[in-house]
Motif scaffolding. Structure first.
Motif, short mmCIF file in Angstrom:
data_model
loop_
_atom_site.label_atom_id
_atom_site.label_comp_id
_atom_site.label_asym_id
_atom_site.label_seq_id
_atom_site.Cartn_x
_atom_site.Cartn_y
_atom_site.Cartn_z
N UNK A 1 51.03 44.50 21.89
CA UNK A 1 51.50 43.68 23.00
C UNK A 1 50.61 43.90 24.21
N UNK A 2 50.68 42.95 25.15
CA UNK A 2 49.84 42.99 26.34
C UNK A 2 50.72 42.85 27.58
N UNK A 3 50.43 43.63 28.60
CA UNK A 3 50.99 43.44 29.94
C UNK A 3 49.82 43.19 30.88
N UNK A 4 49.89 42.08 31.63
CA UNK A 4 48.82 41.75 32.57
C UNK A 4 49.37 41.71 33.98
N UNK A 5 48.80 42.53 34.85
CA UNK A 5 49.12 42.51 36.28
C UNK A 5 47.89 42.09 37.08
N UNK A 6 47.01 41.34 36.46
CA UNK A 6 45.80 40.88 37.14
C UNK A 6 46.16 40.01 38.35
N UNK A 7 45.29 40.03 39.34
CA UNK A 7 45.51 39.23 40.54
C UNK A 7 44.17 38.69 41.03
N UNK A 8 44.25 37.60 41.75
CA UNK A 8 43.07 37.04 42.40
C UNK A 8 42.99 37.68 43.78
N UNK A 9 42.17 38.72 43.89
CA UNK A 9 42.22 39.60 45.05
C UNK A 9 41.47 39.04 46.26
N UNK A 10 41.94 39.49 47.44
CA UNK A 10 41.23 39.25 48.69
C UNK A 10 40.87 40.59 49.30
N UNK A 11 40.04 40.56 50.33
CA UNK A 11 39.57 41.80 50.96
C UNK A 11 40.71 42.58 51.60
N UNK A 12 41.80 41.89 51.96
CA UNK A 12 43.00 42.54 52.50
C UNK A 12 44.18 41.62 52.23
N UNK A 13 45.37 42.01 52.67
CA UNK A 13 46.56 41.18 52.49
C UNK A 13 46.62 40.01 53.46
N UNK A 14 45.73 40.01 54.44
CA UNK A 14 45.69 38.90 55.38
C UNK A 14 45.41 37.58 54.64
N UNK A 15 46.23 36.54 54.84
CA UNK A 15 46.02 35.28 54.11
C UNK A 15 44.64 34.67 54.29
N UNK A 16 43.97 35.00 55.41
CA UNK A 16 42.65 34.44 55.67
C UNK A 16 41.52 35.37 55.23
N UNK A 17 41.88 36.52 54.63
CA UNK A 17 40.85 37.46 54.18
C UNK A 17 39.98 36.82 53.10
N UNK A 18 38.74 37.24 53.04
CA UNK A 18 37.78 36.69 52.09
C UNK A 18 38.17 37.02 50.65
N UNK A 19 38.15 36.02 49.76
CA UNK A 19 38.42 36.29 48.34
C UNK A 19 37.39 37.26 47.76
N UNK A 20 37.86 38.18 46.93
CA UNK A 20 36.99 39.14 46.27
C UNK A 20 36.77 38.77 44.81
N UNK A 21 37.81 38.29 44.17
CA UNK A 21 37.71 37.93 42.75
C UNK A 21 36.93 36.62 42.57
N UNK A 22 36.30 36.43 41.43
CA UNK A 22 35.65 35.14 41.15
C UNK A 22 36.68 34.01 41.11
N UNK A 23 36.28 32.80 41.38
CA UNK A 23 37.21 31.67 41.31
C UNK A 23 37.87 31.58 39.93
N UNK A 24 39.19 31.36 39.89
CA UNK A 24 39.97 31.21 38.66
C UNK A 24 39.80 32.41 37.73
N UNK A 25 39.70 33.60 38.32
CA UNK A 25 39.52 34.83 37.55
C UNK A 25 40.68 35.06 36.58
#
Length: 353
Positions: free
Chosen positions: A195-219
């Motif tokens: 079985x698999x558990x995935x907690x992956x997220x499309x990360x940003x540099x911080x929790x700020x909504x305007x923070x720069x995305x860190x993950x590749x698009x559609x990661x």
């Protein structure tokens, strides 16, 4: 209970978790919506059962069509009544329809030459035990709680991580270097897991909504596509994935005022990349034939474990405002072990706190 059988094509042994009910001192009733191993048991070939740490040989009798399942459940109910069991123990399990296949769940009677460890008061008799778990996103703020919780529960845990040297994983957790963006890395990490558990997220540099995305698009979407491909190749049926309130089709259960404000924020901030990615994951899982669960978390916090969680589908309950990551990890493991919320998208929150 763990069921070990030989593949009808390859002859190789496979081990899968499965729920069961006591029948008598030498027989258990098993039910499942996972159909991949049925061809290997149609001929009544011997299998091995592992129940509460003990191994037993058994011979399966499989019922697949609705009439056979009904007859087997009826026989089970009569046997329970004959033994004088009352209440829920005297009733056969409820038959359910599985959306992925146009048939009923299958049921099977497994009879062993030795006494199987059963009993009407055994709290484990209808639970699932997982042998090997693959965790994706195990280095994240939620994923690290999943690693800890799974290890504490005695699971054999494997995590696919970019740099194992930087991860402080619990004792016994196997770290595999790689990324879910690489299907070859996933093939290596998934080998031998159930079985698999995935907690992956499309990360940003911080929790700020305007923070720069860190993950590749559609990661997350690309990683989920790879994961589903590997699951199909390796006959892995179960996956539990974290999602977010408001992702995918979840807008239908959000308060109209909050919905308008949230959509406005998403539109003008970098949250849009994350929500688009969650929607892609949602679409891939719904189009797949695996037994998936999308656990949509409300606002996540890093508070200590605070108690019971609540989960509900669209519109059935008013959710709480938050859930801490440790409690969400416990919910993910509970859902996997108990085989609940199959092909559903529960919203999850803390009942208090």
């Amino acid at each position: 209970m763990l069921l070990t059988y030989k593949g009808h094509r390859t002859g190789r042994p496979f081990t899968v978790p499965i729920g069961y009910f006591d029948w008598d001192s030498g027989t258990v009733l098993a039910m499942s919506s996972q159909l991949g191993w049925i061809p290997s048991m149609r001929q009544g070939s011997a299998v091995r059962l592992r129940i509460r740490g003990q191994d037993h040989a058994a011979v399966p009798t499989v019922a697949e069509n609705p009439e056979e399942v009904a007859a087997l459940l009826g026989e089970f109910g009569r046997a329970q009544r004959a033994q004088g069991r009352q209440g829920a123990d005297a009733r056969p399990p409820r038959r359910t329809t599985h959306r992925r296949r146009q048939c009923r769940r299958w049921a099977g009677r497994l009879t062993g030459p030795d006494r199987l460890p059963t009993g009407p008061n055994n709290p484990e008799r209808q639970s699932l035990t997982m042998a090997n778990l693959l965790i994706l996103g195990g280095t994240g703020r939620t994923g690290i709680h999943v690693l800890n919780e799974a290890a504490q529960r005695g699971h054999r845990v494997r995590a696919l991580v970019r740099n194992p040297d930087t991860v402080q994983a619990p004792a016994g957790v196997e770290l595999i270097q790689g990324t879910p963006a690489s299907i070859d890395d996933l093939r290596k990490a998934a080998r031998g897991t159930q079985a698999v558990i995935s907690t992956l997220n499309n990360s940003r540099a911080s929790d700020n909504p305007w923070a720069k995305p860190v993950s590749p698009p559609m990661f997350m979407t690309d990683a989920t596509r790879n994961t589903l491909t590997v699951m199909g190749e390796q006959n892995i049926r179960r996956i539990v994935v974290t999602s977010a309130q408001g992702a995918g089709d979840d807008w239908t259960r959000i308060n109209p005022v909050i919905k308008a404000l949230t959509k406005a924020l998403i539109k003008v901030s970098n949250l849009k990349a994350s929500y688009d990615d969650h929607a892609g994951v949602d679409q891939l899982l719904r189009a797949s034939d695996v037994d998936w669960t999308l656990a949509r978390a409300v606002a996540l916090t890093d508070k200590p474990i605070s108690g019971p969680t609540r989960a509900a589908e669209a519109g059935s309950e008013k959710p709480g405002a938050q859930i801490n990551r440790a409690d969400l990890a416990r919910f993910l493991l509970d859902t996997l072990e108990e085989d609940t919320w199959i092909r559903k998208t529960p919203l999850v929150w803390n009942a208090r706190g």
